[in-house]
Write an enzyme that holds these catalytic residues in place. Structure first.
Site, mmCIF file in Angstrom:
data_model
loop_
_atom_site.group_PDB
_atom_site.id
_atom_site.type_symbol
_atom_site.label_atom_id
_atom_site.label_comp_id
_atom_site.label_asym_id
_atom_site.label_seq_id
_atom_site.Cartn_x
_atom_site.Cartn_y
_atom_site.Cartn_z
ATOM 1 N N ASN A 30 -13.267 6.168 6.399
ATOM 2 C CA ASN A 30 -13.339 5.213 7.501
ATOM 3 C C ASN A 30 -12.286 5.449 8.579
ATOM 4 O OD1 ASN A 30 -15.584 3.765 6.553
ATOM 5 N ND2 ASN A 30 -14.305 2.546 5.184
ATOM 6 N N PHE A 42 -4.288 -0.742 10.093
ATOM 7 C CA PHE A 42 -5.056 -0.555 8.869
ATOM 8 C C PHE A 42 -6.019 0.615 9.080
ATOM 9 C CE2 PHE A 42 -3.319 -4.679 7.979
ATOM 10 C CZ PHE A 42 -3.019 -4.602 6.619
ATOM 11 N N HIS A 50 -4.369 6.582 -0.870
ATOM 12 C CA HIS A 50 -4.912 6.497 0.489
ATOM 13 C C HIS A 50 -3.820 6.680 1.549
ATOM 14 C CE1 HIS A 50 -8.634 5.960 2.468
ATOM 15 N NE2 HIS A 50 -8.568 4.675 2.761
ATOM 16 N N ASN A 97 -9.123 1.468 8.750
ATOM 17 C CA ASN A 97 -10.432 1.465 9.394
ATOM 18 C C ASN A 97 -10.380 1.403 10.911
ATOM 19 O OD1 ASN A 97 -11.158 1.381 6.745
ATOM 20 N ND2 ASN A 97 -12.349 -0.512 6.858
ATOM 21 N N TYR A 100 0.805 -1.226 0.000
ATOM 22 C CA TYR A 100 0.000 0.000 0.000
ATOM 23 C C TYR A 100 0.840 1.279 0.000
ATOM 24 C CZ TYR A 100 -3.513 -3.385 1.582
ATOM 25 O OH TYR A 100 -4.346 -4.470 1.686
#
Length: 239
Positions: free
Chosen positions: A112, A64, A19, A66, A14
């Protein structure tokens, strides 16, 4: 003390995602400001240092996206901090790529990570939103957010991250307007200026009112038939 938390997802998979622009921003601050090497604490990678005499903890939650609030909440309680002592840096779909906005409080806007932080820390923390642009179609949002920045994005992305790192003292001191101006100038935009106060115009008057306001009293005649008649009715002037 101030916590500056950048949001993202952990791991090399990632690392280049849109993001993860929050991670990229705190990485830039850590390098530019000479902070300590990254270590593990509060379910996060953390780095400590001082900016303009203020102790600052940089955080990259490793939970992560969320569950970001779990990590930030742990740190906030450990240091007995309030939401006002926290700055969160994250990606914003609804801002054009390369633009930045900062505010205190507000809604999560469907993000989120912010939703999680609101639940664990309250809402009255400062939020530095970094624009990643919108793909234009709702069905493409997921792929856009979790996709890597394109080569064409690197020019504005580097300028944006450098501007944040260079002006981190403004972020720490709460000089939000000045920070936005510095970022705008660095990325080729126009500095934000205060809107001039509108001057209230006088309400329009009817032509009758205007005529009354501007009309001058007529002088009475002093000679002639009319003057003689007035003297008979009211007497000579000055009596």
């Amino acid at each position: 003390m101030l916590i500056i938390a950048g949001l993202g997802n952990p791991g090399p998979k990632y690392a280049g995602n849109r993001h993860n622009i929050g991670f990229m921003a705190v990485d830039a601050i850590q390098r530019r400001q000479g902070f300590s090497a990254w270590s593990r604490k509060f379910k996060s990678e953390v780095s400590e240092g001082e900016i303009d005499g203020e102790r600052v903890l940089l955080m990259k939650p490793q939970t992560f996206m969320n569950l970001s609030g779990e990590a930030l909440g742990d740190a906030m309680r450990f240091y007995k901090l309030a939401p006002k002592d926290i700055v969160v840096i994250y990606d914003e779909l609804d801002l054009p790529a390369g633009k930045a906005r900062i505010k205190t409080g507000g809604g999560h806007g469907g993000h989120n990570g912010i939703k999680s932080i609101d639940a664990h820390c309250g809402k009255e923390y400062r939020r530095l939103r970094l624009g990643i642009g919108h793909p234009g179609v709702k069905d493409l949002v997921h792929a856009h957010v979790l996709g890597d920045f394109a080569k064409a994005d690197q020019a504005w992305l580097s300028l944006l991250l450098e501007a944040i790192a260079d002006n981190a003292a403004m972020l720490v001191k709460g000089e939000d307007s000045q920070l936005m101006n510095k970022i705008a100038l660095a990325t080729g935009g126009k500095p934000e200026t205060e809107k001039p106060v509108a001057v209230k115009k006088q309400a329009a008057q009817s032509h009758i009112h205007q005529a009354r306001a501007t009309a001058q009293p007529k002088k009475l005649p002093v000679t002639g038939p009319m003057a003689d008649m007035l003297k008979k009715m009211f007497g000579p002037k000055g009596d």
